[in-house]
Design a protein around this motif. Sequence first.
Motif, short mmCIF file in Angstrom:
data_model
loop_
_atom_site.label_atom_id
_atom_site.label_comp_id
_atom_site.label_asym_id
_atom_site.label_seq_id
_atom_site.Cartn_x
_atom_site.Cartn_y
_atom_site.Cartn_z
N SER A 451 -6.58 13.43 1.02
CA SER A 451 -7.88 12.92 0.57
C SER A 451 -8.05 11.50 1.07
N TRP A 452 -8.55 10.57 0.24
CA TRP A 452 -8.80 9.20 0.69
C TRP A 452 -7.81 8.20 0.08
N TYR A 453 -6.60 8.63 -0.12
CA TYR A 453 -5.57 7.72 -0.61
C TYR A 453 -5.23 6.69 0.45
N LEU A 454 -4.98 5.45 0.01
CA LEU A 454 -4.55 4.40 0.93
C LEU A 454 -3.05 4.51 1.13
N ARG A 455 -2.64 4.44 2.38
CA ARG A 455 -1.22 4.57 2.68
C ARG A 455 -0.50 3.23 2.59
N CYS A 456 0.80 3.30 2.39
CA CYS A 456 1.59 2.09 2.18
C CYS A 456 1.55 1.15 3.38
N SER A 457 1.24 1.66 4.54
CA SER A 457 1.21 0.83 5.74
C SER A 457 0.05 -0.15 5.76
N VAL A 458 -0.95 0.07 4.89
CA VAL A 458 -2.14 -0.80 4.91
C VAL A 458 -2.37 -1.51 3.58
N THR A 459 -1.48 -1.33 2.59
CA THR A 459 -1.66 -1.99 1.30
C THR A 459 -0.75 -3.20 1.19
N LYS A 460 -1.17 -4.17 0.39
CA LYS A 460 -0.38 -5.39 0.20
C LYS A 460 0.92 -5.11 -0.53
N SER A 461 0.91 -4.11 -1.39
CA SER A 461 2.11 -3.80 -2.16
C SER A 461 3.10 -2.94 -1.40
N SER A 462 2.72 -2.51 -0.18
CA SER A 462 3.57 -1.64 0.65
C SER A 462 3.87 -0.32 -0.05
N LYS A 463 2.96 0.12 -0.89
CA LYS A 463 3.07 1.43 -1.52
C LYS A 463 1.71 2.12 -1.46
N CYS A 464 1.72 3.43 -1.37
CA CYS A 464 0.48 4.18 -1.32
C CYS A 464 -0.32 3.95 -2.60
N TYR A 465 -1.64 3.88 -2.46
CA TYR A 465 -2.49 3.64 -3.63
C TYR A 465 -3.74 4.50 -3.56
N PRO A 466 -4.05 5.20 -4.65
CA PRO A 466 -3.16 5.42 -5.80
C PRO A 466 -2.12 6.47 -5.46
N LEU A 467 -1.06 6.52 -6.23
CA LEU A 467 -0.04 7.54 -6.00
C LEU A 467 -0.61 8.92 -6.33
#
Length: 513
Positions: A451-467
């Motif tokens: 779907s449209w989850y943000l992957r850890c490679s592009v988040t500041k926390s280095s974790k996928c968001y949301p899980l």
Amino acid sequence: MRLMSRKRCRQRQRCRRRIRNCGSVALVAKRENLPGQKDDNYQVVRGISPPDLPEDILRHIHAKMTLRDAARAACASHTFERSWICFPNLTFSPKTLGLNGNASTDVITRDLISKVDQILQNHSGIGVKTLNLDLLECGNIDFSYVESWLHIAVTPGIEELILSPPLVTFSVYNFPCSLLSNGSGNSIQYLELGHCTLHATVGLGCLRSLTRLHMFRVRTSGDELWCLLSNSSALVHLELWYCKEIISLKIPSLQRFRFLDVVQCDSLQEVESNAPNLTKFRYSGLLGQISLGGSLQVKTLRMICPSQTNILCWYAHNLLSIAPNVETLTISSSSETVNTPMLSGKFLHLKHLEILLGGMAAYDYLSLVSFLDASPHLEKFVLAINQHRMEHDSILGGPSHDLRQIREQRYDKLKNVKISGFCSAKSLVELTCHILENTTSLDCLTLDTTSWYLRCSVTKSSKCYPLMDRDSLVEAQKALLAIRRYVLGKVPSMVKLNILEPCSLCHTVEPLM
């Protein structure tokens, strides 16, 4: 030595007089532990002046500085001091004034009022091009201060006016339309108003230079807005965000008008545009009656209706009359309880189609071919599906020959297809296979199971968001299995296939057998 000492003393006295004459300049320039401030004072004491340039060039350089830098320069130079009283770009906010962001709201409000009041009281009111009063972080503020500041700075020649009163006084402040009369509004090109009330039928002058108008949470009626627009013959761009009292929005026959953006105006029931050259229309909210005057110029149309159902069916019957020559189309529906019917005509100019759908149990994704069949020149197709709590008939477990076949339709221009939120729904797999079998020009197919989850490679926390929750992870595994069984074998060798699956760093799930 005594002579040198006296000379230095006279220089210091002249420096102090210059800084006192700057008035509020010193208030803006002052900042605790600010690197280089002592050096500036040292240069003033030594009589170091700006480069030997014509005064008009120095004024131009001064105008390009930020408010704080311009104030500091005015403390250090007679030339900049003279230009300070007609400094053109006045942007007032707690940040630009260097206020303590950790202080209480009352302290921030008090300090901001003190600084802005002194700056504008020492300003000539001549030469102001931009006035930005960002008061959102302030508490209750006496509006007599705001009135005073506006009357000082809003003079003939001003080009940009941005006003954002405090949130705590939402819609209480009445914007004085008389401020724009007597020639003061003739030069305004950009007007942005937020969190206030606008009665545009009284004392409104001619806004003949206004090209862009943005209203955010402004209390005004459709008639009052019509009056404002009718006095803005040069208007190109209109944005209305969360203006909840507008019931009917009517755009006059503005020849230069190109872009209309309406976001969550909850009471809006009707949108009617008589502007013949409208090219871009973006709409988000409850879908009511829409008439764009049969404009042949609308090229970009974005309609987001998050709380309504069967929007695709509505488009199938009405889209051709709204924007027959649309080139880029984005439509959204929270739920479809009926399948999409055949469209009423052909969209000969449509090149980019994006459809956003909520998770639906009974919807037949294969019926979306009606949009593809009606768009012979389509080049890019994006389908985004919200997987959250989605229920559907999975293709897994059924025989492969059970896939439906519909009449052949060649898509000779389609080059890029992306399906986000790809799942194991039987009708979605059938739609994918139909596209592969009937598209001769396809270059790239992307199937995203996340779907449209943000992957850890592009988040500041280095974790996928949301899980992704467990149900979504299981469905993603089913989607991957469906791709391997029913899709891979139909992908031509010249087509690039991108399969996006859950991030293995942030998610762990046992693969399905």
